[in-house]
Design an enzyme around this catalytic site. Sequence first.
Site, mmCIF file in Angstrom:
data_model
loop_
_atom_site.group_PDB
_atom_site.id
_atom_site.type_symbol
_atom_site.label_atom_id
_atom_site.label_comp_id
_atom_site.label_asym_id
_atom_site.label_seq_id
_atom_site.Cartn_x
_atom_site.Cartn_y
_atom_site.Cartn_z
ATOM 1 N N CYS A 1 8.576 2.999 6.314
ATOM 2 C CA CYS A 1 8.812 1.897 5.375
ATOM 3 C C CYS A 1 9.461 2.336 4.065
ATOM 4 O O CYS A 1 9.651 1.513 3.171
ATOM 5 C CB CYS A 1 7.511 1.151 5.137
ATOM 6 N N HIS B 1 5.372 -2.074 -3.783
ATOM 7 C CA HIS B 1 5.382 -1.988 -2.315
ATOM 8 C C HIS B 1 4.458 -3.098 -1.788
ATOM 9 O O HIS B 1 4.812 -3.801 -0.873
ATOM 10 C CB HIS B 1 4.937 -0.597 -1.878
ATOM 11 N N GLU C 1 -1.708 1.945 -4.799
ATOM 12 C CA GLU C 1 -0.526 1.657 -5.625
ATOM 13 C C GLU C 1 -0.945 1.191 -7.021
ATOM 14 O O GLU C 1 -0.318 1.564 -8.019
ATOM 15 C CB GLU C 1 0.356 0.602 -4.944
ATOM 16 N N LYS D 1 6.465 -9.358 -0.732
ATOM 17 C CA LYS D 1 6.185 -9.380 0.709
ATOM 18 C C LYS D 1 5.447 -10.655 1.128
ATOM 19 O O LYS D 1 5.455 -11.012 2.304
ATOM 20 C CB LYS D 1 5.417 -8.126 1.110
ATOM 21 N N HIS E 1 6.541 -7.956 5.405
ATOM 22 C CA HIS E 1 6.900 -6.549 5.262
ATOM 23 C C HIS E 1 8.046 -6.265 6.227
ATOM 24 O O HIS E 1 7.852 -6.240 7.440
ATOM 25 C CB HIS E 1 5.688 -5.666 5.572
ATOM 26 N N PHE F 1 4.399 5.265 6.294
ATOM 27 C CA PHE F 1 3.621 6.134 7.182
ATOM 28 C C PHE F 1 4.142 7.568 7.078
ATOM 29 O O PHE F 1 5.339 7.791 6.886
ATOM 30 C CB PHE F 1 3.801 5.694 8.634
#
Lengths: 269, 401
Positions: free
Chosen positions: B162, B292, B303, B321, B326, B384
């Site tokens: 991502c 994010h 975050e 998002k 996402h 990831f």
Amino acid sequence: MRTLTAYIEGIGLLGPGFKDWPNSLVILKGHQPYQACPTLLPPALSLPAAERRRSSNIVKLTLATGLEAVAAARLNAADLPSVFSASGGDGDNCHEICQMLASDDRQISPTRFHNSVHNAAAGYWSIATGAMTASSVLCAHDASFGAGLLEALAQASVDHCQTLLLACDTRYPEPLHKARPIQDAFGVALVLAPTRSLQALAKISVSLTDAPAEHLEHPELETMRLAIPAARSLPLLQCIAQRQTTRVVLDYLDNARLAVDVDVEMSAC
Amino acid sequence: MNSLWLSHFTATSSLGCGLSQTLATIRKQRSGLLPCQFDTVTLDTFIGEVPQVDAVELPAQMTAFNCRNNRLALLGLSQDGFAEAVTSATQKYGAQRVGVFIGTSTAGILQTEMAYRRRDPQSGALPTDFIYRTTHNTFSVADFTRHYFGLSGPAVAVSSACSSSAKVFASARRMIAAGLIDVAVVGGVDSLCLTTLYGFNSLGLISAQACRPFDAARDGISIGEAAAFALLERVPAHGDDDAVLLLGVGESSDAHHMSSPHPDGLGARMAMQDALKMAGLRAGDIDYINLHGTATQTNDAAESKAVVGLFGSDTPCSSTKGATGHTLGAAGSMEAVICALALQHGLMPGGLNTRQLDPLLPINYLLDNREKPVAHVLSNSFGFGGTNCSLVLGRHNGRSH
């Protein structure tokens, strides 16, 4: 500037008949005959036990070649930014996921899923070495070695730092193998540095060219070069092994190749 | 760093095709998320689908590239005169001086997932119409893009989950600075597929509702698809005041876990810090942060720690998002384009679907759009494998340094 330059400070190599760089060096020099045998992937001992159990062939290949190159350059892996270039991810894992998704039971396991990302090897590398540095994770199909080399050279010269390039490919099981016939695992890792050090093996200057890519005289090695994207690096490795100051053209994209001026004397900096 | 100019940019997602639809949907604070009816998926979740993808036809000589991801790429490239801009940049600089850097996580894997349903019952072979190189392979979307424009410069797919299409800006920046290219087509394209829907579901990270970033009751992501692109060039001597510039990029790795972020957001903080440093800015210079903000428990908590540690609790921020879902490998570029719109229109998008802000996450999270001039923004993309990338963008006339 249309040429990117760096010094190679360390090499890691693993492939069919190549068990590490010192052994491969003797073969590429022509001092020992090449003997084909399946790639032997060492266990990923640098990973914690839980991660080690989950590590696939591409992770083992990445760790083995990367650690060999870093050790040869006498550096600490945690300090180096890295470029991972692979023409595919973990082929076995991809096959298992596709098979399950085509079945009535689509509940793939969490580990299968997180191992499916193209940057799985990069993630395991960072866990194994503690590297919190930047990493670029790339794919350019058959051009993956060339793409990784350009990225790593740009990183070394623009950010003025030592950089680790890891180009690794592993095979798919059937039925994907027929669609993408990579016969065996092959990985090469290069530590690139913007300035010359005592460890430097060669200076390379790389630019795009229309000239055709160099072939290898040895028929089995030539087959390997054509069949495995990371093995597109073999003509360069052979130049370094034979200590030849020369220009070698490496395969890259369908309409562009890489001209690599290899200087093993490294006289003029 | 030498700033770079986003001379053209475009985005296509469930918010709409192209910039004007995207901006209008953001202004209306409408989400593109709908209950999932994709393919044969039976999960109880919301997705951000681009319905126009199905009708897209690739040029006759490029049918080998036909898959959902490349159809979405073409749909995206066709908006806002972006393709024409690439063509004129190619005429100006030469085909070998234009680089292609496209982020994707799954490329055309959906094509393989469908081919596995049609394996030969005897031999197990895949159907003969399955083409690996131009669909399944991660490079296919970058390869499609370079062939579509007839380019012969460096080309690559960046695939770090991502963070992929935030990192394309980092790769392009280096390649332009190294002098190997003059201009870069950067972007992110990721499309819906079963691997990500069932994969995130296996991790218990899929929400049954439209995702609610930074909400006390957040319970996972909604997956979306998007194609977003920018043309990056050196900043011209006499730039337009409204021109959007890339000022800084920061990259780091967590070295912690494959699918969970560092609990204190250490890697995230390093990426934000490095992006600020490269931009020559201080935390107080940032007017808006596009988080994010995936709406998983762990991402938003980590975050928040990273943002508060570096910026304190005052800087306005939100995750978009809740609007787009996402978009995974496309999220970095999608959100960079949203940031570019924020700069040009003085519009900080409010985060959608969030009803009760998590009191444990002390950030200045916008629940409504805020209209105010914006000079510098920061956009976060994490993924990831513990991969982090932050971008700092600014308006040309916002440069005070």
